[in-house]
Design an enzyme around this catalytic site. Structure first.
Site: not given
Ligand code: FAE
Length: 523
Positions: A377, A463, A501
């Protein structure tokens, strides 16, 4: 299974009404985490008529924003809303010119970006209703089909590419970046320069779809609306323009009226009762971290969607403490940082733009599924000054995996990952960018922006993937083997990498798994 909760008592005594009030029947369902997996699970269950508790440890930013305008801070002026209980910001670009001038002191609060720090890996995650969608770059990339088939051979790729990837793109409100913006906007000078230099080296570049509303971005350019992507907003949240989950899938889920949102509530322990139901230990805090309530709630079905790290933490703890018996072997395995390696190139004399949009629109690539494959990217570096620098988040095909376990001494989650494991990804990225540097005169790597003067930052990931791999720790629909009623629905299901991503894949897999589980009457 325990009997369904909340069945209205005395309902039989009511006279027959034309439209009976909805009676709560069926299992008590908890979804832990409101990122991509949690959002899809909540919407699918609610649209199928089930009531769910959606438990999220972070804040409800959408509610905080309503009527009050901006809630998120730009990357240049952080405060207590920027990071999760930190006294100082902890940005991936830690230095500028080798000087520690990027990170700033902040008041600790329930900010939107967290860093999960392990011995040799820092993982950036979103905190709040919407999870990672609140802080990510919005790049919405469907993986190369041949690679998807290699990583997840247990999944019917035809069905994914004909049904679930298109559905995920639709539900996430994904659009392609318009040519006028990519080709002409001064805010994308950085992307054009990097694409041209990659082309000179014989590499391809591709436009990258996004969930950002590019019409909004166009209006930002002309000063017609408040700026967000053009105001250095992204890692600490976007106030406008981005269709993060609260504006897409979560909005649909909440519109059903069947989703009970529980923000600022962390699940700290998962226990299976002798009758098969689950006790969740809940801890609710206020924005400043003061404890408001601790209690236990019982559910018949629990969907783990706390992200790769959050889900691993709950499962590894339950396994170590014996609060869930019969958790399957392989739990905690198959973890990877999606081959993430970040690199910054100094392009002596070639301007990349003092003002850069935070929303990426292009990638450069040599991807052919081999171990040398790189999809990078072209990332912005929105400092507000001309730095003559190209920045990339490279995604590599690193074959190595790490494992999670529970450290009984410190009572914390441990990740077995080190620089040796990261090395194949670094080698692939170095070979890729060496060739670009050779093809463009006056370019070199910057060793003055990352920790330990590294040219290739291999110690952090955006990621995280794996820890409860689909078909190994769970069955082919995400139900944990040996623990009926417990499901995994997030990035944990994907073994370590996906070549692009990841959030489109996480969303599409969750759509598929929820269809299968509902059809199989698992809820
Ligand atoms: P996620 O979105 O992390 O959601 C998990 C949720 O569970 C969070 O809101 C937590 O606060 C919550 N949680 C955790 N533990 C607990 C608990 N014990 N009790 C209650 N709540 C809890 O999981 N991916 C892309 O495809 N494109 C991009 O451009 C991209 N850019 C990124 C840039 C940054 C800076 C970051 C940090 C990530 C990026 N990602 C990108 C990765 C993407 O956001 C990530 O893969 C997904 O958000 C993961 O999705 P999940 O559903 O696994």
């Amino acid at each position: 299974m325990a009997a369904g909760a909340g069945v209205a008592l005395g309902a039989a005594a009511e006279p027959a009404l034309a439209t009976p009030a909805e009676v709560r029947t069926g299992p008590r369902i908890a979804i832990i985490g409101s990122g991509y997996g949690g959002a899809v699970a909540a919407r699918s269950l609610a649209q199928a008529g089930r009531r769910v508790d959606l438990i999220e440890m972070g804040a409800d930013w959408e509610a905080m924003a309503s009527g009050k305008g901006a809630v998120f801070t730009s990357m240049r002026s952080p405060n207590e809303r920027s990071m999760w209980f930190k006294r100082r910001t902890d940005m991936p670009f830690s230095y500028l010119g080798g000087m520690d001038i990027v990170n700033r002191p902040i008041k600790p609060g329930a900010g939107v970006l967290d860093v999960e720090t392990f011995a040799e890996m820092k993982v950036y995650v979103g905190r709040g209703v919407g999870g990672g969608s609140l802080v990510n770059g919005g790049m919405a990339v469907t993986p190369v089909r041949s690679f998807f088939e290699k990583v997840l051979p247990q999944v019917d790729a035809e069905e994914m590419y004909s049904t679930y990837f298109p559905r995920a793109r639709r539900n996430l409100i994904v659009t392609d970046p318009p040519a006028d913006i990519v080709l002409n906007s001064p805010w994308y000078q950085f992307a054009r320069v990097s694409a041209q230099q990659a082309k000179r080296a014989g590499y391809g570049h591709r436009m990258v779809p996004n969930v950002y509303d590019f019409d909004y971005l166009r209006r930002e350019t002309f000063g017609q609306v408040p700026r967000s992507a053009l105001a250095a907003e992204v890692m600490f949240g976007n106030n406008y323009g981005k269709n993060s989950l609260p504006k897409s899938i979560l909005r649909e889920a909440l519109a059903t009226g069947r989703v009970n949102l529980m923000p600022m509530t962390e699940v700290t322990r998962l226990t299976q009762r002798p009758d098969g139901a689950f006790d969740l230990s809940l801890r609710r805090i206020d924005f400043w971290g003061s404890l408001l309530e601790e209690r236990t709630a019982t559910y018949d079905r629990v969907v783990l969607a706390a992200g790769s790290i959050g889900t691993a933490r709950l499962l590894a703890k339950a396994q170590h403490q014996g609060t869930i018996k019969h958790l399957p072997p392989g739990l905690g395995g198959g973890w990877g940082p999606n081959g993430n390696v970040m690199v910054a190139r100094r392009l002596w004399g070639t301007p990349t733009g003092a003002h850069q949009s935070t929303i990426p629109v292009m990638g450069v690539t040599n991807w052919d599924d081999s171990p040398q494959s790189v999809f990078a990217e072209i990332a912005p570096f929105p400092t507000g000054i001309e730095l003559y620098t190209g920045v990339y988040l490279a995604i590599t095909n690193n074959p190595n995996h790490g494992e999670f376990s529970w450290d009984a001494q410190t009572n914390t989650l441990r990740l077995n990952w080190d620089r040796g494991k990261a090395k194949p990804g670094v080698d692939a990225a170095r070979a890729f960018f060496d060739r670009i540097n050779r093809a463009s005169r006056n370019t070199s790597y910057r060793s003055d922006v990352f920790e330990r003067h590294q040219e290739f930052a291999d110690y952090f990931s955006y990621h995280p993937l794996g820890g409860a791999v689909l078909g190994e720790v769970t069955d082919l629909s995400g139900e944990v083997k040996g623990v009926p009623g417990l499901f995994v629905m997030d990035g944990s299901l994907i073994p370590g990498k996906i070549g692009v991503n990841p959030f489109v894949t996480i969303t599409a897999l969750a759509e598929r798994n929820m269809d299968r589980l509902l059809a199989g009457r698992r809820f």
